[in-house]
Design a protein around this motif. Sequence first.
Motif, PDB file in Angstrom:
ATOM      1  N   ASN A 186      20.429  24.765  21.040  1.00 19.80           N
ATOM      2  CA  ASN A 186      19.095  24.181  20.935  1.00 19.80           C
ATOM      3  C   ASN A 186      18.180  24.891  21.934  1.00 19.80           C
ATOM      4  O   ASN A 186      18.390  24.815  23.147  1.00 19.80           O
ATOM      5  CB  ASN A 186      19.167  22.687  21.238  1.00 19.80           C
ATOM      6  CG  ASN A 186      17.856  21.984  20.960  1.00 19.80           C
ATOM      7  OD1 ASN A 186      16.881  22.600  20.530  1.00 19.80           O
ATOM      8  ND2 ASN A 186      17.833  20.687  21.186  1.00 19.80           N
ATOM      9  N   SER A 229      16.708  24.388  15.912  1.00 18.33           N
ATOM     10  CA  SER A 229      15.413  23.744  16.208  1.00 18.33           C
ATOM     11  C   SER A 229      14.450  24.742  16.852  1.00 18.33           C
ATOM     12  O   SER A 229      13.856  24.469  17.902  1.00 18.33           O
ATOM     13  CB  SER A 229      15.600  22.532  17.125  1.00 18.33           C
ATOM     14  OG  SER A 229      16.368  21.538  16.503  1.00 18.33           O
ATOM     15  N   GLY A 236      12.018  20.995  16.420  1.00 19.77           N
ATOM     16  CA  GLY A 236      12.588  19.841  15.729  1.00 19.77           C
ATOM     17  C   GLY A 236      11.633  18.671  15.616  1.00 19.77           C
ATOM     18  O   GLY A 236      12.028  17.508  15.674  1.00 19.77           O
TER      19      GLY A 236
END
Length: 282
Positions: free
Chosen positions: A184, A210, A214
């Motif tokens: 992430n 992401s 996100g």
Amino acid sequence: MTNQLRLGGDLTIDRLGLGAMRLPQGRPGGPARDPEPSRAVLRRAVELGVNHIDTADFYRSGNGSVRANTLIREALSPYPDDLVIATKVGPVFGPDGPRQGTAADLRPQVEANLESLGLDRLDLVYLRIGMAEPPHGESLAERFEVLAALREEGLIRHLGISNVDAGHLAEARTIAPVAAVQNNFNIANRDETAVLDACTQAGIAFVPFSPLGGGRADIYDPGLVKVAERYGATAHQIALAWLLALSPVALAIPGTGSVAHLEENVTARSITLTEEDLAGLA
């Protein structure tokens, strides 16, 4: 800045790919999408030169009626020779919700991806560990050894790891070559910079999930908006261009169920940010 990367030393891919998570449903737990627009996204992506698609057998609508791997097979098989499909294994989804899988879960998951994609060998398989955050201090050796054995059998071409820290990367590399890391990471969340630096030094692809936050609103900070205005671009396009400018091993895999959004994202690879731009985004 080059727009291509040699994944694992032998697969040439465009550094801006497509994430398939949003193809079955617009948001986690949301209603299933109409499959045909999602298939149109996949076909248009290939037309635009995208040759790296990131998926998983567990990317599916809540009722399981629409599945990313099925959409990919229906839209693109027989696959273009240069198309690289990456998938991930690890999490197990059951009636009580997701749990972290064990070593025994991994072969069935790999076989499920092979079947749903209609392939004899998977180009890249990530071992995803933990749930929301990297499980610091937890060994991945037993699970990664299973994937390394499947690689030796010829079912997997390259191995990756996901949701990991620098210690996990070092541990995995003692077992088998690591071609990619997926964590992430985006312009509003730079916690994994140490992992990115380790990948850059080792020539390992770093593939943020992401990449557009996100859904986080704070990705649209004033500095990002200012740079976007200077280029006549969207904030999303600059956020993707920023990722690609960070390191020659950085890839981007934004997901979408819209052809128009796909085309907007792909345009980001033509934006070359200056040192002044990057300083303003630091």
